[in-house]
Design a protein around this motif. Structure first.
Motif, PDB file in Angstrom:
ATOM      1  N   ALA A  73       0.950  -1.098   0.120  1.00  0.00           N
ATOM      2  CA  ALA A  73       0.104  -0.063  -0.141  1.00  0.00           C
ATOM      3  C   ALA A  73       0.976   1.244   0.043  1.00  0.00           C
ATOM      4  N   GLY A  74       1.749   1.167   0.945  1.00  0.00           N
ATOM      5  CA  GLY A  74       2.806   2.549   0.841  1.00  0.00           C
ATOM      6  C   GLY A  74       3.593   2.432  -0.483  1.00  0.00           C
ATOM      7  N   GLY A  75       3.950   1.525  -0.877  1.00  0.00           N
ATOM      8  CA  GLY A  75       4.650   1.748  -2.313  1.00  0.00           C
ATOM      9  C   GLY A  75       3.929   2.054  -3.663  1.00  0.00           C
ATOM     10  N   LEU A  76       2.725   1.772  -3.534  1.00  0.00           N
ATOM     11  CA  LEU A  76       1.642   2.131  -4.477  1.00  0.00           C
ATOM     12  C   LEU A  76       1.303   3.433  -4.427  1.00  0.00           C
ATOM     13  N   ALA A  77       1.117   3.942  -3.092  1.00  0.00           N
ATOM     14  CA  ALA A  77       0.881   5.378  -2.702  1.00  0.00           C
ATOM     15  C   ALA A  77       1.870   6.299  -3.449  1.00  0.00           C
ATOM     16  N   GLN A  78       3.067   5.907  -3.045  1.00  0.00           N
ATOM     17  CA  GLN A  78       4.439   6.733  -3.186  1.00  0.00           C
ATOM     18  C   GLN A  78       4.405   6.943  -4.653  1.00  0.00           C
ATOM     19  N   ILE A  79       4.093   5.786  -5.469  1.00  0.00           N
ATOM     20  CA  ILE A  79       4.204   5.812  -6.931  1.00  0.00           C
ATOM     21  C   ILE A  79       3.065   6.678  -7.615  1.00  0.00           C
ATOM     22  N   LEU A  80       1.947   6.479  -7.074  1.00  0.00           N
ATOM     23  CA  LEU A  80       0.664   7.487  -7.626  1.00  0.00           C
ATOM     24  C   LEU A  80       0.873   8.801  -7.065  1.00  0.00           C
ATOM     25  N   ALA A  81       1.595   9.036  -5.878  1.00  0.00           N
ATOM     26  CA  ALA A  81       2.084  10.567  -5.527  1.00  0.00           C
ATOM     27  C   ALA A  81       2.967  11.113  -6.651  1.00  0.00           C
ATOM     28  N   THR A  82       3.841  10.131  -6.664  1.00  0.00           N
ATOM     29  CA  THR A  82       5.095  10.787  -7.830  1.00  0.00           C
ATOM     30  C   THR A  82       4.359  11.022  -9.320  1.00  0.00           C
ATOM     31  N   ALA A  83       3.284  10.258  -9.586  1.00  0.00           N
ATOM     32  CA  ALA A  83       2.636  10.220 -11.200  1.00  0.00           C
ATOM     33  C   ALA A  83       1.838  11.568 -11.144  1.00  0.00           C
ATOM     34  N   LEU A  84       1.131  11.891 -10.012  1.00  0.00           N
ATOM     35  CA  LEU A  84       0.255  13.126  -9.791  1.00  0.00           C
ATOM     36  C   LEU A  84       1.520  14.399  -9.922  1.00  0.00           C
ATOM     37  N   LEU A  85       2.448  14.301  -9.170  1.00  0.00           N
ATOM     38  CA  LEU A  85       3.429  15.420  -9.277  1.00  0.00           C
ATOM     39  C   LEU A  85       4.067  15.513 -10.540  1.00  0.00           C
ATOM     40  N   ILE A  86       4.373  14.748 -11.335  1.00  0.00           N
ATOM     41  CA  ILE A  86       4.836  14.574 -12.811  1.00  0.00           C
ATOM     42  C   ILE A  86       3.719  15.369 -13.625  1.00  0.00           C
ATOM     43  N   SER A  87       2.393  14.892 -13.313  1.00  0.00           N
ATOM     44  CA  SER A  87       1.225  15.386 -14.195  1.00  0.00           C
ATOM     45  C   SER A  87       1.524  17.099 -14.044  1.00  0.00           C
ATOM     46  N   LEU A  88       1.489  17.450 -12.782  1.00  0.00           N
ATOM     47  CA  LEU A  88       1.231  18.792 -12.415  1.00  0.00           C
ATOM     48  C   LEU A  88       2.510  19.591 -13.453  1.00  0.00           C
ATOM     49  N   PHE A  89       3.637  19.149 -13.695  1.00  0.00           N
ATOM     50  CA  PHE A  89       4.784  19.880 -14.265  1.00  0.00           C
ATOM     51  C   PHE A  89       4.183  20.240 -15.834  1.00  0.00           C
ATOM     52  N   SER A  90       3.154  19.638 -16.345  1.00  0.00           N
ATOM     53  CA  SER A  90       2.671  20.179 -17.619  1.00  0.00           C
ATOM     54  C   SER A  90       1.819  21.309 -17.541  1.00  0.00           C
ATOM     55  N   ARG A  91       1.236  21.448 -16.216  1.00  0.00           N
ATOM     56  CA  ARG A  91       0.500  22.463 -15.979  1.00  0.00           C
ATOM     57  C   ARG A  91       1.088  23.771 -15.457  1.00  0.00           C
ATOM     58  N   THR A  92       2.009  23.617 -14.608  1.00  0.00           N
ATOM     59  CA  THR A  92       2.660  24.680 -13.823  1.00  0.00           C
ATOM     60  C   THR A  92       4.342  24.565 -13.850  1.00  0.00           C
ATOM     61  N   ASN A  93       4.812  25.379 -13.159  1.00  0.00           N
ATOM     62  CA  ASN A  93       6.239  25.186 -13.224  1.00  0.00           C
ATOM     63  C   ASN A  93       6.805  24.263 -12.045  1.00  0.00           C
ATOM     64  N   PHE A  94       7.712  23.863 -11.987  1.00  0.00           N
ATOM     65  CA  PHE A  94       8.272  22.916 -10.894  1.00  0.00           C
ATOM     66  C   PHE A  94       8.068  23.372  -9.509  1.00  0.00           C
ATOM     67  N   ALA A  95       8.441  24.581  -9.314  1.00  0.00           N
ATOM     68  CA  ALA A  95       8.438  25.199  -7.824  1.00  0.00           C
ATOM     69  C   ALA A  95       6.946  25.083  -7.526  1.00  0.00           C
ATOM     70  N   VAL A  96       6.086  25.776  -8.098  1.00  0.00           N
ATOM     71  CA  VAL A  96       4.655  25.810  -7.725  1.00  0.00           C
ATOM     72  C   VAL A  96       4.085  24.505  -7.617  1.00  0.00           C
ATOM     73  N   ALA A  97       4.365  23.519  -8.363  1.00  0.00           N
ATOM     74  CA  ALA A  97       3.857  22.130  -8.199  1.00  0.00           C
ATOM     75  C   ALA A  97       4.355  21.345  -6.986  1.00  0.00           C
ATOM     76  N   THR A  98       5.677  21.586  -6.717  1.00  0.00           N
ATOM     77  CA  THR A  98       6.241  20.957  -5.446  1.00  0.00           C
ATOM     78  C   THR A  98       5.703  21.661  -4.306  1.00  0.00           C
ATOM     79  N   ALA A  99       5.409  22.733  -4.207  1.00  0.00           N
ATOM     80  CA  ALA A  99       4.991  23.662  -3.123  1.00  0.00           C
ATOM     81  C   ALA A  99       3.662  22.970  -2.431  1.00  0.00           C
ATOM     82  N   PHE A 100       2.969  22.474  -3.095  1.00  0.00           N
ATOM     83  CA  PHE A 100       1.582  21.926  -2.621  1.00  0.00           C
ATOM     84  C   PHE A 100       1.716  20.532  -2.148  1.00  0.00           C
ATOM     85  N   THR A 101       2.714  19.876  -2.531  1.00  0.00           N
ATOM     86  CA  THR A 101       3.164  18.566  -2.020  1.00  0.00           C
ATOM     87  C   THR A 101       3.813  18.671  -0.642  1.00  0.00           C
TER      88      THR A 101
END
Length: 296
Positions: A73-101
């Motif tokens: 469960a932890g491994g999958l949650a971490q992978i999904l969290a990373t996928a969401l973070l990567i998807s944010l990079f196409s919508r805004t810049n790296f710094a803004v995307a990372t701030a909300f995590t």
């Protein structure tokens, strides 16, 4: 000083080092390929670390079924969290995307209370909030109308990503604590080995199905990627050990010092200059961490 404090700081430093090494791979590998290196190249070292500690301690702990469930469960949650973070990079810049995590420590505190019944003091919450303000000051490039619009578009994905990172922290702590015995290093290394191997297999399967040829390119890049694996496994071992010793919310809150390490790297290695907003953010992060440690 309690052991989990220097262990967490070391883990944050190693995580920042791993990120710098992964950044150097981005030109040769896809985003998912560069992400996969942290798991694929860390897995053999995680197994070796666990094997060595288990041999020194005289055996392997008998893992209950919940250990494997929490670990996956932890491994999958971490992978999904990373996928969401990567998807944010196409919508805004790296710094803004990372701030909300970076809302992760607050969400981890909530999940820890709901799932494990672990309480967090009001002083610790105050420290977490102060650090969060510091992270936002550093990460969001100017609090103007445009940046606020970017925040509105990205906020929910970033918050969900941070929540999944928080859930993974709680799951890893639960997995480690489910193992019998009181040996912190043995329980931490066992959890790390299982989770990392599970994630490596999952990422290889994903690359094989979704990005043909990328798995081969990941293996060809071994000269740099192997250092990603070493830094990654040492950092993860620090996180897992800290999770075993202390509540995940406190560990993740102290882990915000990684942002300060990032700023130091920008100054020392990339010759970048800090502005007043970034300096103020670093001061708030430091103040929040000190407040967390003193008032918890």
């Amino acid at each position: 000083m309690e052991l989990w404090i220097p262990v967490t700081i070391a883990a944050a430093f190693l995580q920042n080092l791993r990120s710098m090494l992964q950044k150097s791979l981005k030109g040769r590998l896809s985003t998912w390929g560069a992400t996969a290196t942290r798991f694929i190249y860390a897995a053999p070292f995680a197994v070796l670390l666990f094997t060595g500690i288990a041999a020194d301690r005289g055996g392997v702990p008998a893992a209950p079924a919940e250990f494997f469930l929490y670990g996956m469960a932890g491994g999958l949650a971490q992978i999904l969290a990373t996928a969401l973070l990567i998807s944010l990079f196409s919508r805004t810049n790296f710094a803004v995307a990372t701030a909300f995590t970076r809302t992760e420590p607050l969400q981890t505190a909530v999940f820890g209370f709901v799932l494990l019944g672990e309480h967090v003091s009001a002083g610790a919450v105050a420290g977490i909030l102060v650090s969060l303000v510091g992270v936002i000051l550093i990460s969001v490039p100017g609090l103007n109308v445009r940046s606020l619009r970017q925040m509105n578009v990205s906020v929910w994905r970033g918050v969900v990503s941070g929540g999944l990172f928080g859930l993974s922290a709680i799951a890893y702590r639960s997995a480690s604590l489910s193992l019998p015995g009181e040996d912190v290093l043995l329980r931490s290394s066992a959890t790390l080995a299982f989770v990392t191997v599970f994630q490596a297999v999952a990422m290889l399967a994903w690359l094989t199905v979704k990005e043909r040829g990328e798995a081969t390119r990941v293996l060809v890049a071994w000269k740099v990627a192997i250092w990603v694996g070493i830094a990654g496994v040492l950092g993860s071992f620090g996180w897992f050990t800290a999770f075993t010793l202390e509540r995940a919310a406190y560990v993740r809150a102290l882990g915000q010092v990684e942002v300060i390490f990032t700023l130091m790297a920008a100054i020392l290695f990339f010759r970048e200059r800090l502005n007043l907003r970034e300096i103020a953010g670093a001061v708030l992060i430091a103040a929040g961490v000190v407040g967390l440690l003193v008032l918890r």
